[in-house]
Write a protein that holds these residues in place. Sequence first.
Motif, short mmCIF file in Angstrom:
data_model
loop_
_atom_site.label_atom_id
_atom_site.label_comp_id
_atom_site.label_asym_id
_atom_site.label_seq_id
_atom_site.Cartn_x
_atom_site.Cartn_y
_atom_site.Cartn_z
N TYR A 5 66.32 91.80 -13.68
CA TYR A 5 65.68 91.94 -12.80
C TYR A 5 64.62 91.15 -13.57
O TYR A 5 63.60 90.50 -11.80
N GLY A 6 64.20 90.92 -14.73
CA GLY A 6 63.50 90.01 -15.00
C GLY A 6 62.88 88.61 -14.72
O GLY A 6 62.20 87.80 -14.32
N ALA A 7 64.22 88.09 -14.73
CA ALA A 7 64.66 86.72 -14.50
C ALA A 7 64.69 86.39 -13.21
O ALA A 7 64.25 85.90 -12.63
N LEU A 8 65.57 87.26 -12.35
CA LEU A 8 64.68 87.37 -10.64
C LEU A 8 63.62 86.89 -10.39
O LEU A 8 63.66 86.78 -9.66
N LEU A 9 62.59 87.75 -10.60
CA LEU A 9 61.40 88.03 -10.36
C LEU A 9 61.29 86.72 -10.48
O LEU A 9 60.35 85.87 -10.01
#
Length: 110
Positions: A5-9
């Motif tokens: 999720y952090g990478a997608l953000l």
Amino acid sequence: MEYIYGALLLHYAKQEINEENLAKVLQAAGISPDEVRIKTLVAALKEVNIEEAIKSAAFAPVAAAAPAAAPATGGAAAPTAPAKAEEKKEEEEKKGPSEEEIAGSLASLF
């Protein structure tokens, strides 16, 4: 999942997905980042076209949901149901013997 999720953000914010940025995102979310996981994820994502992965993931649930909606139209689902059952049987045959068959074979040894 929080690392993904952090990478997608970061991707959505058009920021570089690197170890430093991912660690900052996780810390901002109140998560204590694991350096090994961050390094592994960043290395794995270097070879991935995230836009293409998102597009292909977005179409997968739609394709799976379409047969479920077919029964409402009347008879469209009838031909697909036997075909799916046939495919499932073929997959099971490819896998080899079931657990029950294996257990039966082992029981016959004693």
